[in-house]
Design a protein around this motif. Structure first.
Motif, PDB file in Angstrom:
ATOM      1  N   ASN A 154      27.693  54.740  42.225  1.00 53.85           N
ATOM      2  CA  ASN A 154      26.546  55.326  41.590  1.00 53.85           C
ATOM      3  C   ASN A 154      26.527  56.491  42.952  1.00 53.85           C
ATOM      4  OD1 ASN A 154      23.063  55.123  42.645  1.00 53.85           O
ATOM      5  ND2 ASN A 154      24.343  53.343  42.158  1.00 53.85           N
ATOM      6  N   PRO A 155      25.905  57.714  42.150  1.00 61.16           N
ATOM      7  CA  PRO A 155      25.893  58.521  42.792  1.00 61.16           C
ATOM      8  C   PRO A 155      24.587  58.767  43.812  1.00 61.16           C
ATOM      9  CG  PRO A 155      26.312  59.126  40.942  1.00 61.16           C
ATOM     10  CD  PRO A 155      25.974  58.168  40.950  1.00 61.16           C
ATOM     11  N   VAL A 156      23.375  58.594  44.074  1.00 61.09           N
ATOM     12  CA  VAL A 156      22.449  58.028  44.277  1.00 61.09           C
ATOM     13  C   VAL A 156      22.154  57.307  45.789  1.00 61.09           C
ATOM     14  CG1 VAL A 156      19.912  57.939  45.051  1.00 61.09           C
ATOM     15  CG2 VAL A 156      20.936  58.803  42.558  1.00 61.09           C
ATOM     16  N   VAL A 157      23.589  56.824  45.589  1.00 64.40           N
ATOM     17  CA  VAL A 157      23.579  55.605  46.959  1.00 64.40           C
ATOM     18  C   VAL A 157      24.234  56.086  47.635  1.00 64.40           C
ATOM     19  CG1 VAL A 157      24.844  53.118  47.352  1.00 64.40           C
ATOM     20  CG2 VAL A 157      22.789  53.464  45.757  1.00 64.40           C
ATOM     21  N   LEU A 158      25.888  57.012  47.138  1.00 57.16           N
ATOM     22  CA  LEU A 158      26.802  57.755  47.868  1.00 57.16           C
ATOM     23  C   LEU A 158      26.202  59.056  48.531  1.00 57.16           C
ATOM     24  CD1 LEU A 158      29.959  57.443  45.069  1.00 57.16           C
ATOM     25  CD2 LEU A 158      29.509  55.738  47.188  1.00 57.16           C
ATOM     26  N   ALA A 159      25.278  59.110  48.014  1.00 60.60           N
ATOM     27  CA  ALA A 159      24.355  60.719  48.393  1.00 60.60           C
ATOM     28  C   ALA A 159      23.839  60.460  49.585  1.00 60.60           C
ATOM     29  CB  ALA A 159      24.323  61.272  47.356  1.00 60.60           C
TER      30      ALA A 159
ATOM     31  N   VAL B   6      25.642  54.551  36.393  1.00 59.58           N
ATOM     32  CA  VAL B   6      24.028  54.371  36.241  1.00 59.58           C
ATOM     33  C   VAL B   6      23.633  53.961  36.899  1.00 59.58           C
ATOM     34  CG1 VAL B   6      23.592  52.005  35.135  1.00 59.58           C
ATOM     35  CG2 VAL B   6      25.506  53.050  34.149  1.00 59.58           C
ATOM     36  N   PRO B   7      21.936  54.192  37.578  1.00 58.42           N
ATOM     37  CA  PRO B   7      22.218  54.116  38.714  1.00 58.42           C
ATOM     38  C   PRO B   7      21.015  53.065  38.991  1.00 58.42           C
ATOM     39  CG  PRO B   7      20.128  55.463  37.259  1.00 58.42           C
ATOM     40  CD  PRO B   7      21.968  55.395  36.982  1.00 58.42           C
ATOM     41  N   CYS B   8      21.594  51.663  38.897  1.00 59.11           N
ATOM     42  CA  CYS B   8      20.944  50.939  39.119  1.00 59.11           C
ATOM     43  C   CYS B   8      20.620  49.673  40.470  1.00 59.11           C
ATOM     44  CB  CYS B   8      21.050  49.472  38.134  1.00 59.11           C
ATOM     45  SG  CYS B   8      20.836  49.833  36.505  1.00 59.11           S
ATOM     46  N   CYS B   9      19.654  49.332  41.289  1.00 58.52           N
ATOM     47  CA  CYS B   9      20.109  48.876  42.295  1.00 58.52           C
ATOM     48  C   CYS B   9      19.682  47.521  41.795  1.00 58.52           C
ATOM     49  CB  CYS B   9      18.413  48.446  42.857  1.00 58.52           C
ATOM     50  SG  CYS B   9      16.941  47.685  42.100  1.00 58.52           S
TER      51      CYS B   9
ATOM     52  N   GLY C 194      34.133  47.947  34.293  1.00 52.56           N
ATOM     53  CA  GLY C 194      32.520  47.758  34.702  1.00 52.56           C
ATOM     54  C   GLY C 194      32.466  48.852  36.221  1.00 52.56           C
ATOM     55  N   VAL C 195      33.296  48.844  36.688  1.00 53.55           N
ATOM     56  CA  VAL C 195      33.942  49.352  37.842  1.00 53.55           C
ATOM     57  C   VAL C 195      33.011  51.156  37.706  1.00 53.55           C
ATOM     58  CG1 VAL C 195      35.000  51.194  39.736  1.00 53.55           C
ATOM     59  CG2 VAL C 195      35.660  48.965  39.343  1.00 53.55           C
ATOM     60  N   VAL C 196      33.649  52.063  36.531  1.00 53.84           N
ATOM     61  CA  VAL C 196      33.141  53.057  36.015  1.00 53.84           C
ATOM     62  C   VAL C 196      31.944  53.194  35.216  1.00 53.84           C
ATOM     63  CG1 VAL C 196      33.501  54.551  34.684  1.00 53.84           C
ATOM     64  CG2 VAL C 196      35.911  53.995  35.166  1.00 53.84           C
ATOM     65  N   LEU C 197      31.309  51.921  34.975  1.00 59.76           N
ATOM     66  CA  LEU C 197      29.846  52.211  34.455  1.00 59.76           C
ATOM     67  C   LEU C 197      29.716  51.954  36.059  1.00 59.76           C
ATOM     68  CD1 LEU C 197      28.318  52.015  31.840  1.00 59.76           C
ATOM     69  CD2 LEU C 197      28.052  49.465  32.029  1.00 59.76           C
ATOM     70  N   GLY C 198      29.412  51.810  36.874  1.00 58.49           N
ATOM     71  CA  GLY C 198      28.877  51.389  38.596  1.00 58.49           C
ATOM     72  C   GLY C 198      29.402  52.842  38.350  1.00 58.49           C
ATOM     73  N   MET C 199      29.629  53.958  38.505  1.00 60.69           N
ATOM     74  CA  MET C 199      29.497  54.938  39.047  1.00 60.69           C
ATOM     75  C   MET C 199      28.474  56.246  37.904  1.00 60.69           C
ATOM     76  SD  MET C 199      33.280  55.923  39.210  1.00 60.69           S
ATOM     77  CE  MET C 199      34.166  54.604  40.285  1.00 60.69           C
TER      78      MET C 199
ATOM     79  N   LEU D 143      13.943  55.501  34.472  1.00 60.40           N
ATOM     80  CA  LEU D 143      14.524  56.520  33.161  1.00 60.40           C
ATOM     81  C   LEU D 143      14.969  55.934  32.596  1.00 60.40           C
ATOM     82  CD1 LEU D 143      14.388  60.320  34.912  1.00 60.40           C
ATOM     83  CD2 LEU D 143      12.744  59.248  33.457  1.00 60.40           C
ATOM     84  N   PHE D 144      16.243  55.302  33.564  1.00 60.87           N
ATOM     85  CA  PHE D 144      17.230  54.545  32.934  1.00 60.87           C
ATOM     86  C   PHE D 144      16.727  52.755  32.167  1.00 60.87           C
ATOM     87  CE2 PHE D 144      20.474  50.333  33.247  1.00 60.87           C
ATOM     88  CZ  PHE D 144      21.730  51.116  32.044  1.00 60.87           C
ATOM     89  N   GLU D 145      16.158  52.822  32.812  1.00 59.22           N
ATOM     90  CA  GLU D 145      15.550  51.605  31.916  1.00 59.22           C
ATOM     91  C   GLU D 145      14.763  51.406  30.799  1.00 59.22           C
ATOM     92  OE1 GLU D 145      13.506  47.525  32.391  1.00 59.22           O
ATOM     93  OE2 GLU D 145      15.159  48.390  33.495  1.00 59.22           O
ATOM     94  N   VAL D 146      14.240  52.769  30.455  1.00 65.92           N
ATOM     95  CA  VAL D 146      13.572  53.454  29.667  1.00 65.92           C
ATOM     96  C   VAL D 146      14.469  53.937  28.292  1.00 65.92           C
ATOM     97  CG1 VAL D 146      11.413  55.420  28.267  1.00 65.92           C
ATOM     98  CG2 VAL D 146      11.735  53.312  30.678  1.00 65.92           C
ATOM     99  N   PHE D 147      15.133  55.036  28.595  1.00 65.38           N
ATOM    100  CA  PHE D 147      16.234  55.893  27.401  1.00 65.38           C
ATOM    101  C   PHE D 147      17.089  54.844  26.850  1.00 65.38           C
ATOM    102  CE2 PHE D 147      12.642  58.517  29.370  1.00 65.38           C
ATOM    103  CZ  PHE D 147      12.240  59.383  28.222  1.00 65.38           C
ATOM    104  N   VAL D 148      17.857  54.108  27.826  1.00 65.01           N
ATOM    105  CA  VAL D 148      19.474  53.602  27.536  1.00 65.01           C
ATOM    106  C   VAL D 148      18.503  52.061  27.138  1.00 65.01           C
ATOM    107  CG1 VAL D 148      22.141  53.513  28.724  1.00 65.01           C
ATOM    108  CG2 VAL D 148      20.310  54.947  29.507  1.00 65.01           C
ATOM    109  N   SER D 149      19.610  52.111  25.867  1.00 68.74           N
ATOM    110  CA  SER D 149      19.085  50.769  25.603  1.00 68.74           C
ATOM    111  C   SER D 149      20.176  49.827  26.148  1.00 68.74           C
ATOM    112  CB  SER D 149      18.978  50.807  24.053  1.00 68.74           C
ATOM    113  OG  SER D 149      20.253  51.478  23.278  1.00 68.74           O
ATOM    114  N   ARG D 150      20.106  48.042  26.000  1.00 69.67           N
ATOM    115  CA  ARG D 150      21.062  47.899  25.846  1.00 69.67           C
ATOM    116  C   ARG D 150      22.034  48.171  25.617  1.00 69.67           C
ATOM    117  NH1 ARG D 150      17.455  43.568  23.804  1.00 69.67           N
ATOM    118  NH2 ARG D 150      18.100  42.615  22.464  1.00 69.67           N
TER     119      ARG D 150
END
Length: 323
Positions: free
Chosen positions: A101-106, A66-69, A59-64, A34-41
């Motif tokens: 990011n939230p997914v990894v922390l969860a 944005v769910p990027c592998c 950069g740290v805040v954005l990492g929190m 979803l991030f890949e498609v709906f959030v532009s650079r």
């Protein structure tokens, strides 16, 4: 010679890791698609300040959020650097994003049965690594980081070089026919996001499966003397888990379940596995070599390894994470 009685336990451990980790891998793949498609650079560029120190924090805040592998984020960072995003911000985001990011922390929280200490330590240690790299590169220009002849790359999870809204490369990456990027409808966007998530999930599940096999084999087939020696020796256990993290190249959305399966190891060793793997592994080094100059790649290899090794030894020797 391993006993046949160990085979059921081997299968049980392997299946348990897969069943526990797969939902978080799927969730992370969906979020990434979803991030890949709906959030532009361009949206990301607008969120990043120009000041180096503020950029590191951004950069740290954005990492929190944005769910990027870790493998999909490298092509994105290359494009952002080429567009003029400050290196301090981009490189901090590249290293911090896949972990905090939230997914990894969860997934880490669930894998360690609600242990918030390991979640906080993992987040803090990776954030420190990311900020140190960002600070070290704060005075650099983007062209000083990128290879002059760098070509578009494919990430290990099937992501193309164009991160968002450029559906041609995304279609190629997941086997779709090209679709015009100008104003596709919601259904087309969702279809691309799901195809991207599918490719991401299948590629990463293969690596997770290999990791679960190795973890189960070590737990059930390794000689008891070797396991006992590693469990009792802080230096050996931390070093061994760091090497394992680099070699396995697991996705950060599922690696906590593999780490948790080493139940007899000290928490400091598990933390070394969790903190190093997402910021330094074999697949990342191969991708970095196609994007960054040699001195940058060397920095990305040496600094995380030194910080994680030193911090985990100190925590294990003097902190509460050593049993």
């Amino acid at each position: 010679m391993p006993s046949l009685d160990a085979i059921p336990l081997f299968a049980q451990v392997c299946v348990a890791i897969l069943l526990e980790a797969a939902p978080f891998l799927l969730l992370g793949s969906l979020a990434s698609g979803l991030f890949e498609v709906f959030v532009s650079r361009e949206t990301i560029e607008r969120m990043m300040p120009k000041s180096p120190l503020a950029g590191i924090a951004a950069g740290v805040v954005l990492g929190m959020v944005v769910p990027c592998c870790e493998c999909g984020i490298v092509p994105l960072i290359r494009r952002l650097l080429a567009k003029g995003v400050p290196p301090a911000t981009a490189m901090t985001f590249m290293l911090a994003g896949p972990v905090i990011n939230p997914v990894v922390l969860a997934s880490t929280f669930v894998a360690f049965q609600g242990d918030t200490t390991i979640v906080a330590l993992r987040c803090a240690l990776v954030a420190v690594v990311a900020m140190v790299i960002g600070f070290a590169l704060r005075a650099k220009r983007s062209e000083e980081l990128l290879l002059a002849d760098a070509k578009p790359i494919r990430s290990a999870c099937g992501c193309g070089d164009e991160p968002a809204a450029l559906f041609g490369s995304l279609s190629d990456a997941v086997g779709l026919s090209a679709v015009k990027a100008s104003g596709p409808d919601l259904k087309a966007r969702l279809d691309h996001a799901m195809r991207h998530a599918q490719a991401d999930f299948l590629d990463m599940f293969r690596i997770l499966f290999l990791g679960s096999l190795i973890a189960a084999a070590f737990k059930t087939l390794a000689p008891a003397g070797l396991v006992g020696m590693m469990e009792k020796d802080l230096l050996l256990s931390v070093s061994g888990m760091m090497i394992l993290a680099v070699v396995l190249s697991l996705c950060s959305q599922a690696d906590a379940f593999v780490a948790a399966s080493f139940s007899g190891f000290p928490v400091a060793a598990k933390l070394a596995f969790l903190a190093l793997g997402p910021v330094l592994d074999i697949k990342l080094v191969l991708m970095w070599r196609g994007v960054f100059r040699r001195e940058v790649v060397n920095l990305l290899i040496v600094v995380p390894a030194v910080i994680v090794f030193s911090a985990c030894l100190l925590l294990g020797a003097f902190g509460k994470v050593w049993p």
